[in-house]
Design a protein around this motif. Structure first.
Motif, PDB file in Angstrom:
ATOM      1  N   SER A   1      48.002  14.784  27.721  1.00  0.00           N
ATOM      2  CA  SER A   1      47.170  15.236  26.608  1.00  0.00           C
ATOM      3  C   SER A   1      46.648  16.637  26.892  1.00  0.00           C
ATOM      4  O   SER A   1      46.355  16.981  28.033  1.00  0.00           O
TER       5      SER A   1
ATOM      6  N   SER B   1      50.733  18.788  20.143  1.00  0.00           N
ATOM      7  CA  SER B   1      50.339  18.752  18.732  1.00  0.00           C
ATOM      8  C   SER B   1      50.228  20.149  18.153  1.00  0.00           C
ATOM      9  O   SER B   1      50.589  20.373  16.991  1.00  0.00           O
TER      10      SER B   1
ATOM     11  N   CYS C   1      48.402  19.386  26.572  1.00  0.00           N
ATOM     12  CA  CYS C   1      49.400  20.335  27.061  1.00  0.00           C
ATOM     13  C   CYS C   1      50.001  21.162  25.927  1.00  0.00           C
ATOM     14  O   CYS C   1      50.832  22.034  26.167  1.00  0.00           O
TER      15      CYS C   1
END
Ligand SMILES: Nc1ncnc2c1ncn2[C@@H]1O[C@H](COP(=O)(O)OP(=O)(O)OP(=O)(O)O)[C@@H](O)[C@H]1O
Ligand SMILES: Nc1ncnc2c1ncn2[C@@H]1O[C@H](COP(=O)(O)OP(=O)(O)O)[C@@H](O)[C@H]1O
Ligand code: SF4
Ligand code: SF4
Ligand SMILES: [Mg+2]
Ligand SMILES: [Mg+2]
Lengths: 357, 342
Positions: free
Chosen positions: B43, B48, B45
């Motif tokens: 998460s 999204s 990195c």
């Protein structure tokens, strides 16, 4: 009260006697809601043996957290635990947890049975620094030797591989998810409980952080022989850490057995369904299949076996008669009318899906 | 063939001054039509952020994004609109992305009607209002069948809160399909649904690829899911905003080269007790992930990497270089060392 700075007295399982420290007998939990009574746990009978780690697995809503909260009696007011019995044993004595008064119950909650919650952030008081919270907890249990408490907590922080100086004066929100989870674990060990309940200890953590937590829990299990109850929807936690596994569906334990039996010789269609739905990362490609449908409405439960609307082996009998846990092997139990069909299926089609190279 | 989508040195910053973080740091990626590419990483990195830039929800701070060979920032209005329709995103939390006051029928019919009137305006084709509505209703039913929300009649009048997580996610997919997308970014699209239902969602998405030639960028933190969904495609591994390794899925899973990829693969808990026991784990030098506010120099993995070559790894940013086994690796030290996790 004095505490040894040894991390635990669980090293010698024999000393604690052969009686299981925790026995659940036909435990039911329901929630009162406007729409009706939610039957979250329906008749769970289970012994937690000294020094074992037992994983409770199942989908969201199957009643895992409710059962855990029921054991430490931290359920919301709208929940009712009845009928059922929760027996706790220590040093040859036995108590009925459900009839403990508030004072002894608080003692029980930290000193005998500590629970690490599903959402680590919520378990902290946001306006207290970690150390203040630890000190409050110790004082509440009449352990007033500040130096001693601090000494032990520092040991515990090092045990969970945290740098005490970074943690002890921090607020919970200043810690990363993994640090928070490890701090919580250290706090839960403070009063040297006999039993540890861990609700989704790795869910929502990054993979590398999950690995450190799993390795840590394995250390608790293998080196210190802690008695642990893992609660998770993640089969991998069970495969990595459990000696025994209980599969829960719609508030009941539908299969219970040694970890190898559950993963390699499951006899309940739901356990098999879960195993066939989860990919592994190592090795070649495997076909997966999902379980059709979705979990039942716990207010209006299906008749008969609660899994029958989703079960590929369901027969007429399944929709009218509810199966009970029956022995299907050494220490292996399943609640299903057609465990033979499950066995056949595995023999014919293999446990997991076909391999592709 | 022109790649359907290309990222060229795409960078995205957030914040300014001392608070500036580089969420995505000069990444390049070509995706061919019909391919499945998985973006994996922990998460924060930048997965999204990358996905949102691709669908046009967020402009890059630097670099270019090309859709069918055309720079999206230089498109004229009709082309841009066409691109925005063709490239859709499915989010992790279907609850947050579905309007709670609309029924499934409204959620699917509204974009269909809009899409149809745009088209008939373009083609000048008429058809009565009534027959248009009937067509749209038929199409809505088809879409719900495609995403396995059957019997359709049972779902049309339901609100999001009356659906399970998996069913809501199917509605999101059906809604994305109303505009006949060519490219779907699925950002942790199955992470929030139960394991027993995940696979059927994944299989449904795979079918879209087969039947409608949809190209996929599948974003996940779960390597086992990436392996299952993209076995015939590619996996791209991100660490702190950069691509550290990419390659055909079978190669990446069985013979990864970058120490970070190996650490991830080794760390994944396995739902198989024997495998869990046998697997080797890479011991990292530090468990803490560095802050984007204060990134290490050179290879950003160096403070944690057991293979660090001092004086080299902590000064020079390793370039992403091709390897003959397929794909590329940003680690000159280990790129030629074959590995196996078990
Ligand atoms: N406070 C509450 N009031 C009413 N129903 C509740 C309450 N808490 C939980 N439930 C219901 O009880 C059932 C069991 O919930 P529980 O949280 O124990 O499940 P779980 O197995 O832990 O699920 P998860 O994997 O999502 O954590 C669910 O149907 C849930 O909706
Ligand atoms: N709108 C935003 N404003 C500021 N920072 C952001 C924003 N969106 C993402 N970030 C930051 O960018 C980094 C990458 O985030 P993200 O792309 O969401 O990662 P992932 O999807 O891989 O978890 C994180 O540090 C995150 O906090
Ligand atoms: S009792 Fe019947 S419905 Fe229930 S799990 Fe067994 S075969 Fe399936
Ligand atoms: S470049 Fe150096 S520090 Fe970075 S991953 Fe390779 S060996 Fe490790
Ligand atoms: Mg829970
Ligand atoms: Mg994300």
């Amino acid at each position: 009260m004095s505490q040894s700075t040894d991390l635990s007295w669980h090293q010698n399982v024999e000393e604690n006697g052969r009686q299981p420290p925790l026995s659940l007998q036909d435990v039911h939990v329901s929630y009162r809601t406007r729409k009706g009574s939610v039957q979250a746990v329906r008749g769970v009978t289970l012994d937690l043996q000294a020094g074992e780690s037992l994983a409770l697995i199942g989908e969201s809503g199957s009643g895992k957290t409710t059962l855990g909260l029921g054991i430490v009696r931290l359920l919301v007011d709208t929940a009712e635990v009845s009928p059922g019995k929760i027996i706790y044993r220590r040093d040859g004595r036995e108590v009925d947890v459900l009839s403990l008064a508030d004072g002894p119950m608080r003692e029980f909650r930290w000193r005998d049975c500590a629970m690490v919650f599903q959402s680590a952030l919520n378990a902290f008081n946001p306006v207290l620094k970690v150390w203040d919270q630890v000190w409050d907890t110790a004082k509440a249990h009449r352990w007033n030797n500040r130096e001693e408490v601090r000494e032990r907590f520092l040991d515990l922080l090092r045990f969970v591989q945290l740098d005490p100086s970074r943690v002890i004066d921090a607020y919970a929100h200043e810690l990363s998810g993994g640090m928070r989870q490890r701090t919580l674990l250290a706090i839960s060990l403070l009063l040297d409980p006999q039993i540890l309940i861990l609700d989704e200890p790795t869910t929502a953590l990054d993979i590398l952080t999950q690995r450190t937590i799993i390795d840590l829990l394995r250390k608790l299990k293998e080196d210190l022989h802690f008695t642990m109850l893992f609660i998770s929807h993640d089969l991998a936690i069970a495969a990595e850490l459990a000696d025994r596994v209980a599969t829960m569906y719609a508030g009941q334990v539908v299969e219970l057995g040694p970890v190898e039996d559950i993963f390699y010789r499951p006899r309940h269609p739901y356990s098999l369904g879960l195993i066939r739905a989860v990919p592994t990362v190592t090795g070649g490609f495997e076909e997966l299949s999902s379980i059709p449908g979705s979990p039942p409405d716990l207010i209006n439960l299906p008749t008969g076996c609660k899994f029958h609307p989703r079960c590929p082996y369901a027969s007429e009998r399944c929709s009218s008669e509810e199966p009970k846990l029956e022995r299907v092997g050494d220490n292996h139990f399943a609640a299903c009318w057609h465990t033979d069909a499950v066995q056949d299926d595995i023999e014919r089609n293999g446990l997991r899906g076909k391999k592709r190279s | 063939m022109t790649p359907i989508l290309q990222l060229r040195n795409v960078t995205r910053y957030f914040g300014s001054g001392r608070d500036r973080v580089t969420a995505v740091d000069s990444i390049s990626l070509d995706i061919e039509p019909g391919e499945i590419v998985c973006l994996v990483g922990e998460s924060g990195c930048g997965k999204s952020t990358t996905g949102r830039m691709i669908v046009g929800l967020l402009p890059p701070s630097d670099g270019q994004i090309l859709y069918q060979g055309q720079d999206i920032s230089a498109m004229d209005k009709p082309d841009y609109q066409q691109y925005r329709r063709a490239v859709q995103i499915i989010h992790q939390d279907p609850y947050a992305s579905l309007n709670p006051t609309q029924t499934v029928r409204q959620m699917i019919m509204t974009p269909l009607l809009r899409h149809q009137s745009q088209r008939s305006a373009q083609n000048g084709s008429g058809g009565g209002r009534r027959s248009r509505r009937r067509d749209v209703e038929r199409r809505a039913a088809e879409l719900l069948e495609i995403v396995d929300l059957t019997p359709v009649a049972e779902f049309l009048d339901k609100y999001p809160h009356q659906l399970s997580g998996g069913q809501r996610q199917r509605v999101s997919v059906a809604r994305a399909l109303t505009v006949e997308p060519k490219f779907i970014v699925a950002d942790e699209a199955v992470s929030m649904v139960d394991v027993s239902i995940r696979v059927s969602l994944l299989n449904m998405l795979s079918r879209l690829k087969e039947e409608f030639d949809v190209t996929f960028l599948f974003i996940t933190h779960d390597l086992a899911l990436a392996k299952y969904f993209a076995w015939e495609g590619r996996i791209t591994v991100m660490y702190l905003g950069r691509i550290v390794e990419e390659g055909p899925t079978p190669r990446l899973i069985t013979d990864s080269r970058h120490p970070y990829t190996q650490a991830l693969l080794g760390a994944v808990p396995e739902a198989d007790p024997e495998l869990a026991k046998k697997k080797t784990h890479i011991e990292l030098r530090s468990a803490e992930i560095p802050s984007l506010l204060n990134l290490p120099a050179g290879c950003t993995f160096h403070p944690r990497c057991p293979y660090i070559a001092e004086g080299e790894c902590d000064t020079v940013v390793p370039p992403l270089e091709r390897i003959s086994e397929g794909g590329s690796v940003a680690c000159p030290v280990r790129m030629s060392e074959p590995t196996q996790i078990i």
